[in-house]
Design a protein around this motif. Sequence first.
Motif, short mmCIF file in Angstrom:
data_model
loop_
_atom_site.label_atom_id
_atom_site.label_comp_id
_atom_site.label_asym_id
_atom_site.label_seq_id
_atom_site.Cartn_x
_atom_site.Cartn_y
_atom_site.Cartn_z
N MET A 1 0.84 -1.19 0.00
CA MET A 1 0.00 0.00 0.00
C MET A 1 0.88 1.24 0.00
SD MET A 1 -3.14 1.02 2.54
CE MET A 1 -2.10 1.16 4.00
N HIS A 2 0.54 2.21 -0.84
CA HIS A 2 1.31 3.43 -0.98
C HIS A 2 0.36 4.62 -0.90
CE1 HIS A 2 4.64 0.91 -2.38
NE2 HIS A 2 3.73 0.29 -3.13
N GLY A 3 0.91 5.77 -0.51
CA GLY A 3 0.08 6.96 -0.41
C GLY A 3 0.85 8.21 -0.76
N LEU A 4 0.15 9.18 -1.41
CA LEU A 4 0.72 10.47 -1.74
C LEU A 4 -0.22 11.56 -1.24
CD1 LEU A 4 1.89 9.83 -5.40
CD2 LEU A 4 3.37 10.62 -3.55
N GLU A 5 0.37 12.63 -0.71
CA GLU A 5 -0.43 13.73 -0.19
C GLU A 5 0.35 15.02 -0.39
OE1 GLU A 5 -2.84 16.35 1.24
OE2 GLU A 5 -3.53 14.27 1.18
N ILE A 6 -0.35 16.09 -0.75
CA ILE A 6 0.31 17.36 -1.02
C ILE A 6 0.65 18.13 0.26
CG2 ILE A 6 -1.81 18.73 -1.21
CD1 ILE A 6 -0.49 20.15 -3.62
N ASP A 7 -0.06 17.85 1.35
CA ASP A 7 0.14 18.56 2.62
C ASP A 7 1.07 17.75 3.52
OD1 ASP A 7 -0.01 19.79 5.09
OD2 ASP A 7 -2.16 20.18 4.98
N PRO A 8 2.25 18.28 3.89
CA PRO A 8 3.18 17.54 4.75
C PRO A 8 2.58 17.11 6.08
CG PRO A 8 4.27 19.46 3.80
CD PRO A 8 2.80 19.58 3.48
N ARG A 9 1.69 17.92 6.64
CA ARG A 9 1.07 17.57 7.92
C ARG A 9 0.22 16.31 7.78
NH1 ARG A 9 -1.80 23.20 8.72
NH2 ARG A 9 -2.16 22.69 6.53
N CYS A 10 -0.49 16.19 6.67
CA CYS A 10 -1.31 15.00 6.44
C CYS A 10 -0.43 13.76 6.27
CB CYS A 10 -2.18 15.19 5.21
SG CYS A 10 -3.46 16.46 5.40
N VAL A 11 0.75 13.94 5.66
CA VAL A 11 1.68 12.83 5.52
C VAL A 11 2.13 12.35 6.89
CG1 VAL A 11 3.93 12.13 4.60
CG2 VAL A 11 2.45 13.61 3.25
N GLU A 12 2.47 13.29 7.76
CA GLU A 12 2.92 12.93 9.11
C GLU A 12 1.83 12.16 9.86
OE1 GLU A 12 3.91 16.69 10.72
OE2 GLU A 12 5.79 16.87 9.61
N CYS B 1 5.28 12.93 0.61
CA CYS B 1 4.67 14.23 0.34
C CYS B 1 5.06 14.69 -1.05
CB CYS B 1 5.11 15.24 1.39
SG CYS B 1 4.36 16.87 1.15
N CYS B 2 4.08 14.94 -1.89
CA CYS B 2 4.35 15.39 -3.25
C CYS B 2 4.21 16.91 -3.36
CB CYS B 2 3.43 14.70 -4.25
SG CYS B 2 1.68 14.80 -3.84
N GLY B 3 4.17 17.60 -2.21
CA GLY B 3 4.00 19.05 -2.21
C GLY B 3 5.20 19.80 -1.68
N GLN C 1 7.25 23.25 -9.10
CA GLN C 1 5.81 23.46 -9.01
C GLN C 1 5.12 22.41 -8.14
OE1 GLN C 1 3.85 24.87 -12.85
NE2 GLN C 1 5.63 23.79 -13.66
N ALA C 2 5.89 21.59 -7.45
CA ALA C 2 5.30 20.52 -6.64
C ALA C 2 4.26 21.02 -5.64
CB ALA C 2 6.40 19.74 -5.92
N PRO C 3 4.49 22.14 -4.93
CA PRO C 3 3.46 22.60 -3.99
C PRO C 3 2.15 22.96 -4.67
CG PRO C 3 5.57 23.64 -3.52
CD PRO C 3 5.72 22.95 -4.85
N LEU C 4 2.21 23.27 -5.96
CA LEU C 4 1.00 23.61 -6.71
C LEU C 4 0.39 22.39 -7.39
CD1 LEU C 4 -0.84 25.90 -7.91
CD2 LEU C 4 0.73 25.90 -9.87
N LEU C 5 1.23 21.53 -7.98
CA LEU C 5 0.74 20.41 -8.78
C LEU C 5 0.41 19.18 -7.95
CD1 LEU C 5 3.18 20.61 -11.84
CD2 LEU C 5 0.85 21.53 -11.65
N GLY C 6 1.15 18.95 -6.87
CA GLY C 6 0.91 17.75 -6.06
C GLY C 6 1.08 16.48 -6.87
N SER C 7 0.09 15.60 -6.82
CA SER C 7 0.20 14.31 -7.52
C SER C 7 0.00 14.43 -9.02
CB SER C 7 -0.81 13.32 -6.94
OG SER C 7 -2.12 13.85 -6.98
N LEU D 1 11.05 14.51 -1.63
CA LEU D 1 10.57 14.45 -3.00
C LEU D 1 11.10 13.25 -3.78
CD1 LEU D 1 10.53 18.14 -4.26
CD2 LEU D 1 8.64 16.53 -4.28
N MET D 2 12.24 12.72 -3.38
CA MET D 2 12.77 11.57 -4.10
C MET D 2 11.82 10.38 -3.98
SD MET D 2 16.55 9.84 -4.03
CE MET D 2 16.49 9.24 -2.34
N GLU D 3 11.28 10.16 -2.77
CA GLU D 3 10.31 9.09 -2.58
C GLU D 3 9.03 9.40 -3.33
OE1 GLU D 3 8.52 5.54 -1.03
OE2 GLU D 3 10.53 6.22 -1.54
N ALA D 4 8.61 10.67 -3.30
CA ALA D 4 7.40 11.06 -4.03
C ALA D 4 7.58 10.83 -5.52
CB ALA D 4 7.08 12.53 -3.75
N ALA D 5 8.76 11.18 -6.05
CA ALA D 5 9.03 10.97 -7.47
C ALA D 5 8.96 9.50 -7.83
CB ALA D 5 10.39 11.56 -7.83
#
Length: 246
Positions: A1-12, A46-48, A85-91, A144-148
């Motif tokens: 199971m994997h997950g991506l989220e633009i908000d770092p707090r939600c990732v935590e 975190c993709c943001g 643009q990661a904080p804007l584009l996210g996933s 971001l390396m993990e997000a990429a």
Amino acid sequence: MHGLEIDPRCVEIAVFALALAAWRYPDETGSPLGVRVEMPVPGIACCGLKVAASPQDWEALVPDDAPNAAHLREGLSRLHETFAQAPLLGSLLDPSKANKGDLFAADYPLLADLLGQALASERQIPLFRDEEDRWELALSAQGLMEAARLLDARYHLVITNVPYLTRGKQSEAIKKYCEDHYPEAKNDLANVLLERCLELATVGCGVTQVVMPQNWLFLTSYKKQRESLLKGCELEPVGTAGYGCL
């Protein structure tokens, strides 16, 4: 199971929830397993997060004697522009699209290793320094390396509640990105995310499940997208939800 989220707090929060579930998972006697060395690293990122280095820092990773060095530097520069643009584009961020349509830029497969080096340098501290604090550090957002890596992979099941934002309310940067990469879905961010989720699904056997507005099922502005989906996807039952719909 994997997950991506633009908000770092939600990732935590997500990583902590998984860690807590793993700590409390019962052994054969019913007792919690607790913290243990063999616990897997959460596949959440975190993709943001915005890159800290400059384009020149990334370009400097290409050796002067490398074949097609100029093209590689140009390709890395395009990738830097995308990740900035990661904080804007996210996933929506897709490393493989940074040089799409540019005959003079390096192909993404040639840049994958260099991209990994560039993103690795963005980390202030290693994610896991030793076994003692590996889970303590996992409770913070991964880089971001993990997000990429997650954004470049393909999955058997992609499931999400996509964000909704009509084109008239989008920023100019989002408008341009959606028009350049998802012209048939550009009228709403929800439809663009649907297309992105379909890209993330494994070809031939991947399944995508999303919660999104239903107006695109009948509005003429989404006719081309509907036609493309009917031709290129196998649609399972589509259901409506909301007040009075159970």
